[in-house]
Design an enzyme around this catalytic site. Structure first.
Site, mmCIF file in Angstrom:
data_model
loop_
_atom_site.group_PDB
_atom_site.id
_atom_site.type_symbol
_atom_site.label_atom_id
_atom_site.label_comp_id
_atom_site.label_asym_id
_atom_site.label_seq_id
_atom_site.Cartn_x
_atom_site.Cartn_y
_atom_site.Cartn_z
ATOM 1 N N ILE A 1 18.117 111.890 -1.209
ATOM 2 C CA ILE A 1 18.721 112.959 -2.373
ATOM 3 C C ILE A 1 18.883 111.453 -3.703
ATOM 4 C CG2 ILE A 1 19.992 114.852 -1.568
ATOM 5 C CD1 ILE A 1 22.783 112.716 -1.159
ATOM 6 N N ALA A 2 17.697 110.961 -2.924
ATOM 7 C CA ALA A 2 17.878 109.304 -4.173
ATOM 8 C C ALA A 2 17.436 109.341 -4.843
ATOM 9 C CB ALA A 2 17.416 107.668 -2.445
ATOM 10 N N ARG A 3 15.786 108.784 -4.886
ATOM 11 C CA ARG A 3 14.576 108.468 -5.817
ATOM 12 C C ARG A 3 13.584 109.403 -4.962
ATOM 13 N NH1 ARG A 3 17.863 109.130 -8.560
ATOM 14 N NH2 ARG A 3 18.591 107.853 -10.442
ATOM 15 N N GLU B 1 8.259 113.856 -10.693
ATOM 16 C CA GLU B 1 9.062 114.048 -10.965
ATOM 17 C C GLU B 1 8.795 114.726 -12.853
ATOM 18 O OE1 GLU B 1 13.000 113.324 -10.920
ATOM 19 O OE2 GLU B 1 13.560 113.288 -9.307
ATOM 20 N N HIS C 1 16.634 118.138 -8.598
ATOM 21 C CA HIS C 1 16.873 116.847 -8.628
ATOM 22 C C HIS C 1 17.904 117.352 -9.298
ATOM 23 C CE1 HIS C 1 16.929 112.508 -9.369
ATOM 24 N NE2 HIS C 1 17.950 112.426 -9.684
ATOM 25 N N GLY D 1 26.196 103.084 0.112
ATOM 26 C CA GLY D 1 26.819 103.003 -0.578
ATOM 27 C C GLY D 1 27.961 104.016 -0.834
ATOM 28 N N ARG D 2 28.724 104.220 -2.265
ATOM 29 C CA ARG D 2 29.510 105.249 -2.625
ATOM 30 C C ARG D 2 29.232 106.808 -1.911
ATOM 31 N NH1 ARG D 2 30.433 102.167 -7.897
ATOM 32 N NH2 ARG D 2 28.520 102.182 -7.585
ATOM 33 N N ILE D 3 28.105 107.148 -2.519
ATOM 34 C CA ILE D 3 27.783 108.723 -2.770
ATOM 35 C C ILE D 3 27.524 108.374 -0.939
ATOM 36 C CG2 ILE D 3 25.639 110.348 -2.624
ATOM 37 C CD1 ILE D 3 25.128 108.836 -5.078
ATOM 38 N N ARG E 1 21.071 97.116 3.769
ATOM 39 C CA ARG E 1 21.311 95.823 4.047
ATOM 40 C C ARG E 1 22.364 94.404 4.114
ATOM 41 N NH1 ARG E 1 18.916 94.392 -2.120
ATOM 42 N NH2 ARG E 1 20.634 95.439 -1.480
HETATM 43 C C1 DGY Z 1 21.341 110.223 -10.544
HETATM 44 O O1 DGY Z 1 23.180 110.236 -11.296
HETATM 45 O O2 DGY Z 1 21.419 108.907 -10.552
HETATM 46 C C2 DGY Z 1 21.649 111.114 -9.916
HETATM 47 O O3 DGY Z 1 20.140 111.409 -9.402
HETATM 48 C C3 DGY Z 1 21.704 112.332 -11.320
HETATM 49 O O4 DGY Z 1 21.609 113.395 -10.743
#
Ligand code: DGY
Length: 336
Positions: A238-240, A269, A287, A157-159, A179
């Protein structure tokens, strides 16, 4: 008694920005960082027309069961796995998030974590601070290069695209898996090539996870996926947290099946699995990927705009700037 609409702000934010809510609503603002229990969240939601919430607050069917006035839930984050969108929309509640404003900042941090894992930055610092540095050690704390290596991005995606663009400054070959394949012009801009999941895991020297979390990709990075990676590779998330099976990751790192990892997100978390805490070859951050001052202020600004508009106030009344998909079916201010 005031006939103004009531809103709840679940955490301390930036007062000068939240002040814009006071122009329209009676605002209850939580003054200290708080881990609200589901019962406390439900009790707060019962009293109000709209809320600003963070990823700390779960808002699902149970929390909104008695929130008969609630019409807007505005999330401070691009990810919104803390919200049950189907349950909110079923009750005609508008949900919004904060995309775009955090893209570049989060991509910066993803890149920083990947570099830290590859070059063992925090491990080296801990070594020094612990007084273990006895003199320049030619073969000590050797890491892996980023330049000239293969970057794998899961979730483009964008990130993910932001990370890919940063990689071209390091002459990295960029592979991604999504996907759906991106249009050719975006692939060209990002200098990135689509590959299947297994190829991504097998060929990445540095793999970064940036995909949105859903039940379908829970623990998609499990022992079998990790086993496809090169033992010299690094993994950055850096997702979840729920995307990675943390026990399998701890195992792979402890047994030399993966060189190093960097995690900004965790399944439980703010509790971090002690098996991860015990390892040297992992970078752990709480996070903070979107946490530059400018970006956190922009996130609050956008969430405030969303809440004002979603509750039918301000110049964009009824049209919050960044609704979460499905809003078209949701009840808008002034409709039944
Ligand atoms: C988000 O925006 O989903 C990030 O995880 C927050 O830092």
């Amino acid at each position: 008694m005031s006939d103004r609409q009531k809103v709840w702000v679940s955490q301390p934010l930036f007062d000068d920005i939240v002040a814009r809510l006071h122009d329209h609503f009676d605002v209850t603002q939580v003054a200290e960082v708080t881990n609200h229990t589901p019962e406390a969240t439900a009790a707060a939601l019962r009293e109000v027309d709209g809320v600003l919430v963070t990823l700390n607050e779960r808002v699902g069917a149970a929390e909104i069961a008695e929130a008969s006035k609630l019409r807007a839930v505005c999330n401070l984050g691009v990810g919104y796995n803390n919200l049950d969108i189907a349950a909110l929309h079923a009750q005609g509640i508008v949900a919004t998030n904060t995309p775009d404003v955090l893209t570049e900042t989060t991509a910066d941090f993803g890149f920083a974590l990947m570099m830290a894992a590859a070059r063992r930055v925090t491990e080296a610092e801990h070594h020094l601070r612990a007084g273990k540095w006895q003199g320049w050690n030619f073969k000590g704390l050797l890491g892996a290069d980023l330049h000239g290596s293969t970057l794998g991005i899961l979730g483009m995606g964008r990130i993910g695209q932001g990370i890919a663009k940063r990689a071209s400054g390091f002459d990295m070959r960029v592979l991604y898996h999504n996907r759906s394949r991106l249009p050719a012009d975006i692939e060209r801009d990002c200098k990135a090539s689509w590959v299947d999941f297994d190829t991504l895991f097998a060929e990445a020297d540095h793999l970064v996870l940036v995909l949105p979390y859903s039940a379908a990709n829970h623990h998609i990075v499990d022992a079998a996926a990790l086993a496809k990676m090169q033992p010299t590779a690094t993994l950055t998330n850096i997702a979840r947290g729920g995307i990675v099976d943390e026990a399998a990751l701890a195992d792979a790192l402890a047994n030399g099946r993966l060189a190093s990892a960097a995690l900004d997100v965790f399944e439980g978390e703010p509790v971090v699995d002690p098996r991860l805490l015990a390892l040297d070859n992992i970078v752990l951050t709480p996070h903070v990927a979107s946490g530059s001052l400018a970006t956190r202020r922009a996130m609050v600004g956008l969430a405030v705009d969303n809440l004002i508009a979603a509750l039918g106030e301000g110049p964009d009344a009824g049209n919050p700037p960044t609704p979460i998909a499905g809003i078209k079916d949701a009840k808008r201010p002034g409709t039944a």
